[in-house]
Design a protein around this motif. Sequence first.
Motif, PDB file in Angstrom:
ATOM      1  N   ILE A   1      -4.031   6.569   2.054  1.00  0.00           N
ATOM      2  CA  ILE A   1      -4.075   7.852   1.343  1.00  0.00           C
ATOM      3  C   ILE A   1      -4.141   9.005   2.339  1.00  0.00           C
ATOM      4  N   GLN A   2      -4.983   8.877   3.350  1.00  0.00           N
ATOM      5  CA  GLN A   2      -5.149   9.947   4.325  1.00  0.00           C
ATOM      6  C   GLN A   2      -3.860  10.189   5.111  1.00  0.00           C
ATOM      7  N   GLN A   3      -3.173   9.124   5.522  1.00  0.00           N
ATOM      8  CA  GLN A   3      -1.931   9.300   6.280  1.00  0.00           C
ATOM      9  C   GLN A   3      -0.841   9.934   5.415  1.00  0.00           C
ATOM     10  N   GLY A   4      -0.793   9.532   4.145  1.00  0.00           N
ATOM     11  CA  GLY A   4       0.156  10.177   3.231  1.00  0.00           C
ATOM     12  C   GLY A   4      -0.137  11.654   3.081  1.00  0.00           C
ATOM     13  N   TYR A   5      -1.419  11.977   3.016  1.00  0.00           N
ATOM     14  CA  TYR A   5      -1.861  13.376   2.905  1.00  0.00           C
ATOM     15  C   TYR A   5      -1.459  14.165   4.153  1.00  0.00           C
TER      16      TYR A   5
ATOM     17  N   GLU B   1     -14.778  -4.656   2.454  1.00  0.00           N
ATOM     18  CA  GLU B   1     -14.835  -3.308   3.017  1.00  0.00           C
ATOM     19  C   GLU B   1     -13.571  -2.949   3.798  1.00  0.00           C
ATOM     20  N   GLU B   2     -12.983  -3.928   4.474  1.00  0.00           N
ATOM     21  CA  GLU B   2     -11.795  -3.657   5.285  1.00  0.00           C
ATOM     22  C   GLU B   2     -10.610  -3.239   4.412  1.00  0.00           C
ATOM     23  N   VAL B   3     -10.461  -3.866   3.252  1.00  0.00           N
ATOM     24  CA  VAL B   3      -9.366  -3.515   2.334  1.00  0.00           C
ATOM     25  C   VAL B   3      -9.570  -2.098   1.790  1.00  0.00           C
ATOM     26  N   VAL B   4     -10.811  -1.764   1.448  1.00  0.00           N
ATOM     27  CA  VAL B   4     -11.119  -0.409   0.984  1.00  0.00           C
ATOM     28  C   VAL B   4     -10.763   0.608   2.072  1.00  0.00           C
ATOM     29  N   LYS B   5     -11.151   0.307   3.270  1.00  0.00           N
ATOM     30  CA  LYS B   5     -10.899   1.214   4.401  1.00  0.00           C
ATOM     31  C   LYS B   5      -9.405   1.419   4.619  1.00  0.00           C
ATOM     32  N   LYS B   6      -8.616   0.322   4.572  1.00  0.00           N
ATOM     33  CA  LYS B   6      -7.173   0.412   4.785  1.00  0.00           C
ATOM     34  C   LYS B   6      -6.495   1.261   3.697  1.00  0.00           C
ATOM     35  N   ASN B   7      -6.920   1.099   2.459  1.00  0.00           N
ATOM     36  CA  ASN B   7      -6.323   1.869   1.371  1.00  0.00           C
ATOM     37  C   ASN B   7      -6.654   3.351   1.488  1.00  0.00           C
TER      38      ASN B   7
ATOM     39  N   PHE C   1     -10.436  10.273  -4.265  1.00  0.00           N
ATOM     40  CA  PHE C   1      -9.996   8.930  -4.623  1.00  0.00           C
ATOM     41  C   PHE C   1     -10.951   7.839  -4.131  1.00  0.00           C
ATOM     42  N   GLN C   2     -12.003   8.220  -3.405  1.00  0.00           N
ATOM     43  CA  GLN C   2     -12.871   7.224  -2.791  1.00  0.00           C
ATOM     44  C   GLN C   2     -13.531   6.297  -3.816  1.00  0.00           C
ATOM     45  N   SER C   3     -14.107   6.877  -4.862  1.00  0.00           N
ATOM     46  CA  SER C   3     -14.809   6.043  -5.845  1.00  0.00           C
ATOM     47  C   SER C   3     -13.852   5.096  -6.555  1.00  0.00           C
ATOM     48  N   LEU C   4     -12.629   5.561  -6.802  1.00  0.00           N
ATOM     49  CA  LEU C   4     -11.631   4.709  -7.444  1.00  0.00           C
ATOM     50  C   LEU C   4     -11.245   3.541  -6.552  1.00  0.00           C
ATOM     51  N   VAL C   5     -10.986   3.830  -5.289  1.00  0.00           N
ATOM     52  CA  VAL C   5     -10.611   2.786  -4.341  1.00  0.00           C
ATOM     53  C   VAL C   5     -11.749   1.777  -4.194  1.00  0.00           C
ATOM     54  N   ASP C   6     -12.980   2.263  -4.187  1.00  0.00           N
ATOM     55  CA  ASP C   6     -14.133   1.362  -4.116  1.00  0.00           C
ATOM     56  C   ASP C   6     -14.152   0.407  -5.307  1.00  0.00           C
ATOM     57  N   GLU C   7     -13.907   0.956  -6.502  1.00  0.00           N
ATOM     58  CA  GLU C   7     -13.940   0.143  -7.716  1.00  0.00           C
ATOM     59  C   GLU C   7     -12.806  -0.874  -7.748  1.00  0.00           C
TER      60      GLU C   7
ATOM     61  N   MET D   1       0.810  -1.221   0.000  1.00  0.00           N
ATOM     62  CA  MET D   1       0.000   0.000   0.000  1.00  0.00           C
ATOM     63  C   MET D   1       0.843   1.270   0.000  1.00  0.00           C
ATOM     64  N   LYS D   2       2.163   1.124  -0.178  1.00  0.00           N
ATOM     65  CA  LYS D   2       3.002   2.326  -0.204  1.00  0.00           C
ATOM     66  C   LYS D   2       2.619   3.247  -1.355  1.00  0.00           C
ATOM     67  N   ASN D   3       2.097   2.653  -2.437  1.00  0.00           N
ATOM     68  CA  ASN D   3       1.678   3.505  -3.554  1.00  0.00           C
ATOM     69  C   ASN D   3       0.488   4.374  -3.171  1.00  0.00           C
ATOM     70  N   MET D   4      -0.383   3.874  -2.300  1.00  0.00           N
ATOM     71  CA  MET D   4      -1.523   4.669  -1.861  1.00  0.00           C
ATOM     72  C   MET D   4      -1.074   5.801  -0.931  1.00  0.00           C
ATOM     73  N   VAL D   5      -0.040   5.530  -0.133  1.00  0.00           N
ATOM     74  CA  VAL D   5       0.525   6.599   0.695  1.00  0.00           C
ATOM     75  C   VAL D   5       1.104   7.693  -0.202  1.00  0.00           C
ATOM     76  N   ALA D   6       1.778   7.276  -1.280  1.00  0.00           N
ATOM     77  CA  ALA D   6       2.339   8.241  -2.239  1.00  0.00           C
ATOM     78  C   ALA D   6       1.239   9.049  -2.918  1.00  0.00           C
ATOM     79  N   ILE D   7       0.118   8.401  -3.213  1.00  0.00           N
ATOM     80  CA  ILE D   7      -1.021   9.108  -3.806  1.00  0.00           C
ATOM     81  C   ILE D   7      -1.537  10.165  -2.831  1.00  0.00           C
ATOM     82  N   GLY D   8      -1.631   9.805  -1.557  1.00  0.00           N
ATOM     83  CA  GLY D   8      -2.087  10.767  -0.556  1.00  0.00           C
ATOM     84  C   GLY D   8      -1.152  11.952  -0.434  1.00  0.00           C
ATOM     85  N   SER D   9       0.155  11.704  -0.473  1.00  0.00           N
ATOM     86  CA  SER D   9       1.132  12.798  -0.412  1.00  0.00           C
ATOM     87  C   SER D   9       1.017  13.707  -1.628  1.00  0.00           C
ATOM     88  N   THR D  10       0.776  13.095  -2.796  1.00  0.00           N
ATOM     89  CA  THR D  10       0.565  13.884  -4.013  1.00  0.00           C
ATOM     90  C   THR D  10      -0.685  14.745  -3.881  1.00  0.00           C
ATOM     91  N   ALA D  11      -1.738  14.188  -3.308  1.00  0.00           N
ATOM     92  CA  ALA D  11      -2.981  14.941  -3.117  1.00  0.00           C
ATOM     93  C   ALA D  11      -2.747  16.179  -2.255  1.00  0.00           C
TER      94      ALA D  11
END
Length: 579
Positions: free
Chosen positions: A170-174, A160-166, A147-153, A127-137
């Motif tokens: 993103i939020q922690q990276g942000y 649901e737990e995997v969606v929540k973790k991703n 990014f919510q709708s994308l992560v859902d898809e 999930m490091k790529n999702m952290v990077a996405i959050g930092s970019t945001a």
Amino acid sequence: MLHQLSWKVGGQQGEGIESTGEIFSMAMNRLGYHLYGYRHFSSRIKGGHTNNKITVRPTEVRSIADDLDILVAFDQETIEVNYKELTEKSIILADAKFNPVQPEDSKAPVFIVPFTEIATELGTSLMKNMVAIGSTAALLNLKTSVFQSLVDEIFGRKGEEVVKKNMEAIQQGYDIMSELLGDRVGEWELAPADGKRRMFMIGNDAIALGALAAGSRFMAAYPITPASEIMEYLIKKLPKFGGAVIQTEDEIAAATMAIGANYGGVRSFTASAGPGLSLMMEAIGLSGMTEQPLVIVDTQRGGPSTGLPTKQEQSDLMAMLYGTHGEIPKVVIAPSTLEEAFFDTIQAFNIAEELQLPVIIMTDLQLSLGKQTTEPFDYSKIEIRRGKIAFEDLEPVENKDYFKRYENTEDGVSTRVFPGTENGIHHVTGVEHDETGKPSESAGNRQVQMDKRFRKLEKLNFDTPVYTNAPHDDADVLLVGFNSTRAALEEVQERLTTEGKKVNHAHIRLLFPFPSEEMAALVNGAKKVIVVENNKTAQLANIMKLNIGGHSKTHSITKYDGTPFLPRELENKVKELLD
């Protein structure tokens, strides 16, 4: 606010670089931005440096940006390979895991973010790529909810737990990036987009969709970079329309199987790259001699032999025009945009059936794999033309003779019949033949049949042999290219025009038969002609000289290191030739 943002993510192939770029791109696309993305990747399945550079604008963009605003680095090699594209206003986001070091001559600051550490604490380092996405945001001052709708898809099927973790990644990276930025928050914010949804695809997708829209229901192919995505797209789509894709044992089988399917009445084609095209040469000749339609897509890449299978080049041109033994009529089309790739594919099928000959759709790696936004295609423009086909009610032949499948007609095009059509029996052979298809070595017959086959080209119906932006009757320079160089040439034309130069631009879309009349007029109206292409031997420039002359005023800019032209690089080379 920025009018243009250039963002790049890099690391080792196989560690999620492509998915990182994909998630970022899709989110920006859904906000209504225009994008152009180009991947640099290794021919290995795993390992080796790879990066994905994405240009984002509120307005249309179809080329790679000269500079780089944000570099997301998952390893030190990414910094070393790409930092020279950065300016003093740029920024590097680097994973703390590899203890990043800023190059001595780099003016861009390095912000160290614990991508891997945060991801691991959340459950997996993937999930490091999702952290990077959050930092970019955070850099772009975007809300993480974008990014919510994308992560859902993407992750919804995993629970649901995997969606929540991703989303948490993103939020922690942000959050951590916001803290690191301090008063620089919003410095890389983009001007707002129009919010309009657009298609986001690679050139191969546009070609595959074009084949589907053209009524093609069969593809035979052997996987090869950078053509494989055409086959992969249609493997998913064709069965829904009653069609099929066959992965053959090699490109020889692919081409001959496509010929056979066309002979049976099904619009069929194949796609490959340079090495595969070499293997298809005899089959292309067979298509020409038997006058069976054949559509081939050649996605050019670095050669010769295996060469540079994942790098940009435009060196198949001479092979496509002159590679077959003997002489046959053929058509070679070179689209330069996604829209052209879609509609030119439809035209290729029409031409192949109308003129009963091989048609090659020539692209290059940059056009084939470069992912970009485009307006939805206007399907009302689609026209299906199948040419002279006798489906039924053929006149009975006298004395039980064969049907004149290769009748010497005024326009060179004879009536086709499909197997099983009553009164349509005829020979089909790769040797020279008479009007019924029976082998014939007669000198007179040979000349008649050769002339007949080549007369077909006089009936060619192709809408735009040359795309032009030529406002000047007496231009200082005419810029000429084909395939993916178009966007860079358009930017150079615009930049030189603002400096007072009179610049015309011609992009050749029909390479065979060569549009001599159109190009001669443009060449004659310019003091200097500069031909831009990705090969060593200036193949397009030489074809122009062969067909229309202009040797003394024609100059070449070539690039053959496996990378596309950047606008500023090309601008500087053009200026050198104009001085």
